[in-house]
Design a protein around this motif. Structure first.
Motif, mmCIF file in Angstrom:
data_model
loop_
_atom_site.group_PDB
_atom_site.id
_atom_site.type_symbol
_atom_site.label_atom_id
_atom_site.label_comp_id
_atom_site.label_asym_id
_atom_site.label_seq_id
_atom_site.Cartn_x
_atom_site.Cartn_y
_atom_site.Cartn_z
ATOM 1 N N ARG A 567 0.851 -1.179 0.000
ATOM 2 C CA ARG A 567 0.000 0.000 0.000
ATOM 3 C C ARG A 567 0.890 1.233 0.000
ATOM 4 N NH1 ARG A 567 -5.556 0.638 3.081
ATOM 5 N NH2 ARG A 567 -6.207 2.645 2.227
ATOM 6 N N VAL A 568 0.645 2.171 -0.909
ATOM 7 C CA VAL A 568 1.396 3.422 -0.959
ATOM 8 C C VAL A 568 0.880 4.329 0.155
ATOM 9 C CG1 VAL A 568 1.945 5.456 -2.315
ATOM 10 C CG2 VAL A 568 1.809 3.221 -3.429
ATOM 11 N N LEU A 569 1.783 4.745 1.035
ATOM 12 C CA LEU A 569 1.400 5.598 2.153
ATOM 13 C C LEU A 569 1.560 7.071 1.816
ATOM 14 C CD1 LEU A 569 3.056 3.602 5.068
ATOM 15 C CD2 LEU A 569 0.709 3.465 4.232
ATOM 16 N N ALA A 570 2.652 7.430 1.158
ATOM 17 C CA ALA A 570 2.898 8.838 0.861
ATOM 18 C C ALA A 570 4.076 8.949 -0.084
ATOM 19 C CB ALA A 570 3.167 9.629 2.135
ATOM 20 N N LEU A 571 4.156 10.101 -0.732
ATOM 21 C CA LEU A 571 5.367 10.461 -1.451
ATOM 22 C C LEU A 571 6.403 10.902 -0.438
ATOM 23 C CD1 LEU A 571 3.978 12.514 -4.468
ATOM 24 C CD2 LEU A 571 5.176 10.342 -4.579
ATOM 25 N N GLU A 572 7.626 10.445 -0.587
ATOM 26 C CA GLU A 572 8.653 10.764 0.388
ATOM 27 C C GLU A 572 8.867 12.274 0.453
ATOM 28 O OE1 GLU A 572 12.823 9.398 -0.091
ATOM 29 O OE2 GLU A 572 12.348 8.188 1.661
ATOM 30 N N GLY A 573 8.822 12.817 1.646
ATOM 31 C CA GLY A 573 8.995 14.246 1.851
ATOM 32 C C GLY A 573 7.706 15.040 1.841
ATOM 33 N N ARG A 574 6.558 14.383 1.560
ATOM 34 C CA ARG A 574 5.275 15.072 1.536
ATOM 35 C C ARG A 574 4.312 14.387 2.484
ATOM 36 N NH1 ARG A 574 3.223 15.902 -4.511
ATOM 37 N NH2 ARG A 574 1.471 16.687 -3.276
ATOM 38 N N THR A 575 3.347 15.171 2.977
ATOM 39 C CA THR A 575 2.388 14.627 3.936
ATOM 40 C C THR A 575 0.946 14.743 3.454
ATOM 41 O OG1 THR A 575 2.189 16.758 5.075
ATOM 42 C CG2 THR A 575 3.909 15.254 5.842
ATOM 43 N N ASP A 576 0.744 15.303 2.278
ATOM 44 C CA ASP A 576 -0.623 15.570 1.801
ATOM 45 C C ASP A 576 -0.918 14.852 0.494
ATOM 46 O OD1 ASP A 576 1.152 17.009 0.347
ATOM 47 O OD2 ASP A 576 0.019 18.885 0.316
ATOM 48 N N THR A 577 -0.449 13.604 0.379
ATOM 49 C CA THR A 577 -0.663 12.851 -0.851
ATOM 50 C C THR A 577 -2.131 12.447 -0.956
ATOM 51 O OG1 THR A 577 1.576 12.003 -0.668
ATOM 52 C CG2 THR A 577 0.107 10.897 -2.201
ATOM 53 N N ALA A 578 -2.798 12.909 -2.022
ATOM 54 C CA ALA A 578 -4.211 12.594 -2.213
ATOM 55 C C ALA A 578 -4.354 11.231 -2.879
ATOM 56 C CB ALA A 578 -4.876 13.674 -3.075
ATOM 57 N N PRO A 579 -5.469 10.508 -2.624
ATOM 58 C CA PRO A 579 -5.664 9.201 -3.270
ATOM 59 C C PRO A 579 -5.682 9.268 -4.787
ATOM 60 C CG PRO A 579 -7.193 9.506 -1.435
ATOM 61 C CD PRO A 579 -6.540 10.828 -1.663
ATOM 62 N N ASP A 580 -6.057 10.433 -5.352
ATOM 63 C CA ASP A 580 -6.124 10.564 -6.806
ATOM 64 C C ASP A 580 -4.826 11.073 -7.414
ATOM 65 O OD1 ASP A 580 -8.771 9.741 -6.751
ATOM 66 O OD2 ASP A 580 -9.536 11.781 -6.478
ATOM 67 N N HIS A 581 -3.791 11.250 -6.605
ATOM 68 C CA HIS A 581 -2.514 11.728 -7.132
ATOM 69 C C HIS A 581 -1.892 10.657 -8.027
ATOM 70 C CE1 HIS A 581 1.361 13.839 -7.200
ATOM 71 N NE2 HIS A 581 1.913 12.652 -7.012
ATOM 72 N N VAL A 582 -1.450 11.071 -9.228
ATOM 73 C CA VAL A 582 -0.855 10.136 -10.192
ATOM 74 C C VAL A 582 0.645 10.037 -9.922
ATOM 75 C CG1 VAL A 582 -0.469 9.638 -12.621
ATOM 76 C CG2 VAL A 582 -2.610 10.706 -11.895
ATOM 77 N N LEU A 583 1.121 8.813 -9.755
ATOM 78 C CA LEU A 583 2.543 8.572 -9.506
ATOM 79 C C LEU A 583 3.300 8.641 -10.830
ATOM 80 C CD1 LEU A 583 2.223 5.576 -7.013
ATOM 81 C CD2 LEU A 583 2.474 8.001 -6.479
ATOM 82 N N GLU A 584 4.340 9.432 -10.865
ATOM 83 C CA GLU A 584 5.094 9.653 -12.086
ATOM 84 C C GLU A 584 6.533 9.215 -11.925
ATOM 85 O OE1 GLU A 584 4.720 13.800 -12.749
ATOM 86 O OE2 GLU A 584 2.574 13.734 -13.287
ATOM 87 N N LYS A 585 7.203 9.083 -13.058
ATOM 88 C CA LYS A 585 8.622 8.740 -13.055
ATOM 89 C C LYS A 585 9.408 9.833 -12.320
ATOM 90 C CE LYS A 585 12.426 7.516 -16.155
ATOM 91 N NZ LYS A 585 12.845 7.342 -17.567
#
Length: 602
Positions: A567-585
């Motif tokens: 399960r993806v918890l967050a982007l490293e260094g950020r605390t406001d990752t939304a469920p609809d955020h698209v993960l990019e290269k």
């Protein structure tokens, strides 16, 4: 994969690589390690086994069966009788008294993908790592070192050597230095204290996992725990379910769960650990009895000054001044003065005689406190609700530091006056009892009868088990956590103590069980940030680069979730990752994953 070691961590790591990740493993061990199974209790197997047999006999009618020493593949993939186990062609075992260049060549280091050096001696691991880097500059190295500062320098040195050897062609080689103590200490400390968060920290992130009585009350559910009153070892629908989906969480209403409580910034705002100041606090300079004595003397002086003011009618400041003169026997006799003034002068002189020894005691006590600021402290008389920590070795020192970071009161018990953790105890101003915990009166000195929990992490399983059994006789409801050498033995002890004391919380933990996933992840190029024990299973927290992962790249955070795996918890260094955020290269995410889930992400 090549694994070199001389204790249970090497066997557990080899089994992890072979059984979970399906890797081909060459295990290099000292002579006679292949045909004789590693002792279940380290250095004191026979005594501990006899002691444990007595426990089993006492509770066999109420506990589970099996000692954990039999079925299933052991850590080496071979049975005590020399069978092949289920390692098959996936594992090869070499025996060598020392890790020399020829031994590493026989193990195939020159064509291996990764090498783990997990000997209990830092110098042995460093020497072998330098040799291995020369044989294969592209080798991924994982070292077990206790000295963290030295480990940072070794990482830089070996990585620089790999870059220079590879030339302009570049290299994917990396060096990772880990400590089983650092990996296991947070889980051990969290287990000892109910309600304490299990924390995994990375750059800019602080992840806290806590147990809740019902599922669905946190930011996200990491695991569904076994229902109350059931045995976590029973399996089936009653066992812990790691990373359940929303439907399963909805169906498990009322079932206890481990949830992610907070994902917040860890930078700044951290308070220093208590007791680290140069000047001790005022309350520690003077005892409570002396503070009350000083307060009483001040009250007497004020009362005499007020009485002199009322009797003579002089100015209040003059009355206070004359009272101090009389108090310190400064020559100003009240000859010819009213009777009341003369009586007050005599009373002031008497109070002054009483004040002198109190002031002298205060000076001596303060000097003694400063002089012994670096000495070991004794447990205070009224101490209660604390954690008794047995052992200040590698693991115990890390656990002590972790408990104090959580502001949990601790009393340590150590038999070796030269133990490495005593310096840490002095720095943190933690009370220490020097003595053998198996001797009568030592645990009583640590106030075990008023303790909240007992955490036994000495290097001898005999000592840990005997101390726990004795403490349970004193306090049948005491929460206990044991560090045991072998995971099978830890499971057997847990089952038996749970059966004998059903109303008390018991946890048995194998350090190798907690540390092996982090070492395996490092060998596979994964940055495993921590491992959280979920009953008898482990949930891993890892940092993963999104690039190259079809399960992650181009997907939203919600779509990248796979129930039971990661399960993806967050982007490293950020605390406001939304469920609809698209993960990019280029993104780097922090994931919670099972062992097999992390293997699939590879």
């Amino acid at each position: 994969m090549v694994v070199c070691g001389d204790d249970g961590l090497a066997h557990r790591l080899a089994a992890e690589l072979r059984g979970v990740y399906g890797e081909q493993v060459t295990l290099v061990v000292p002579p006679n390690e292949r045909t004789v199974r590693p002792p279940v209790v380290g250095r004191a197997r026979s005594a501990s086994a006899a002691l444990f047999d007595r426990v089993v006999n006492a509770a066999v009618s109420r506990g589970g069966s099996g000692s954990g020493a039999g079925g299933g593949a052991g850590p080496t993939g071979t049975t005590a009788g020399g069978g092949s186990g289920n390692g098959g062609e996936a594992e090869r075992v070499l025996e060598a008294a020392e890790i020399t260049e020829s031994v590493l060549a026989r193990a195939g280091v020159d064509r291996a993908a990764a090498l783990a050096l997990v000997f209990d001696d830092d110098e042995t691991n460093i020497r072998a790592a330098l040799t291995a880097r020369r044989l294969n500059p592209r080798l991924r190295l994982v070292l077990r070192l206790y000295n963290r500062r030295l480990g940072q320098h070794i990482e830089e040195l070996l990585d620089q050597a790999a870059v220079l050897a590879a030339g302009d062609g570049g290299t994917d080689a990396s060096t990772t230095v880990l400590s089983d103590a650092d990996t296991a200490a947070p889980a051990l400390a969290a287990t000892a204290v109910a309600g304490t968060s299990k924390v995994v920290q990375t750059e800019g992130l602080l992840l806290r996992a806590v147990e809740r009585p019902t599922a669905g009350t946190g930011l996200c559910t990491l695991a569904l725990l076994s229902p109350p009153g059931t045995d976590p070892e029973a399996g089936g629908d009653q066992e812990a379910r790691l990373l359940p989906d929303d439907d399963e969480v909805g169906r498990a209403a009322g079932r206890p769960a481990m949830v992610l409580e907070q994902v917040s910034s860890a930078g700044g705002g951290e308070s220093a650990a208590p007791g680290r100041g140069v000047v001790p606090p005022l309350a520690s300079l003077f005892s409570r009895r002396l503070r009350w004595s000083l307060a009483g003397m001040v009250a007497c002086v004020v009362a005499l000054a007020v009485a002199l003011w009322l009797v003579t009618g002089m100015h209040p400041l003059s009355a206070f001044y004359l009272t101090l003169l009389d108090l310190f026997a400064i020559d100003n006799p009240a000859i010819g003065a009213p009777l009341g003034r003369q009586i007050l002068q005599l009373l002031s002189g008497l109070v002054g005689l009483l004040l002198l020894p109190v002031l002298l005691a205060a000076v001596l006590e303060a000097l003694g406190t400063f002089r012994t600021a670096s000495a070991l402290r004794k447990p205070p008389r009224g101490l209660g609700g604390h954690v008794v920590l047995l052992g200040l070795g590698k693991i115990g020192t890390r656990v002590l530091t972790r408990l104090r970071e959580l502001n949990i009161p601790v009393v340590c018990v150590e038999s070796d006056p030269e133990a490495r953790g005593l310096a840490t105890a002095r720095r943190l101003r933690v009370p220490v009892v020097l003595g053998d915990v198996t001797q009568e009166g030592v645990l009583e000195s640590a106030k075990i009868h008023r303790a909240y929990a007992l955490l036994a992490v000495t290097s001898a399983d005999t000592t840990n088990l005997e101390a726990v059994l004795y403490a349970r006789n004193v306090r049948p409801d005491l929460r206990v956590v044991l560090r045991l050498y072998d995971d099978d033995f830890a499971t057997a002890v847990y089952r038996t103590l749970r059966a004998a004391y059903p109303h008390a919380l018991t946890r048995s933990r194998s350090v190798t069980h907690l540390a092996a996933p982090a070492f395996a992840g490092a060998m596979l190029g994964r940055q495993v940030l921590g491992a959280v024990a979920v009953e008898r299973r482990v949930l891993l927290f890892a940092a993963v680069d999104v690039a190259g992962h079809p399960e992650l790249e181009g997907r939203t955070v919600r779509e990248a979730f796979r129930a039971g795996s990661w399960r993806v918890l967050a982007l490293e260094g950020r605390t406001d990752t939304a469920p609809d955020h698209v993960l990019e290269k280029g993104d780097r995410v922090v994931v919670a994953a099972t062992r097999r889930g992390l293997a699939e992400l590879r």
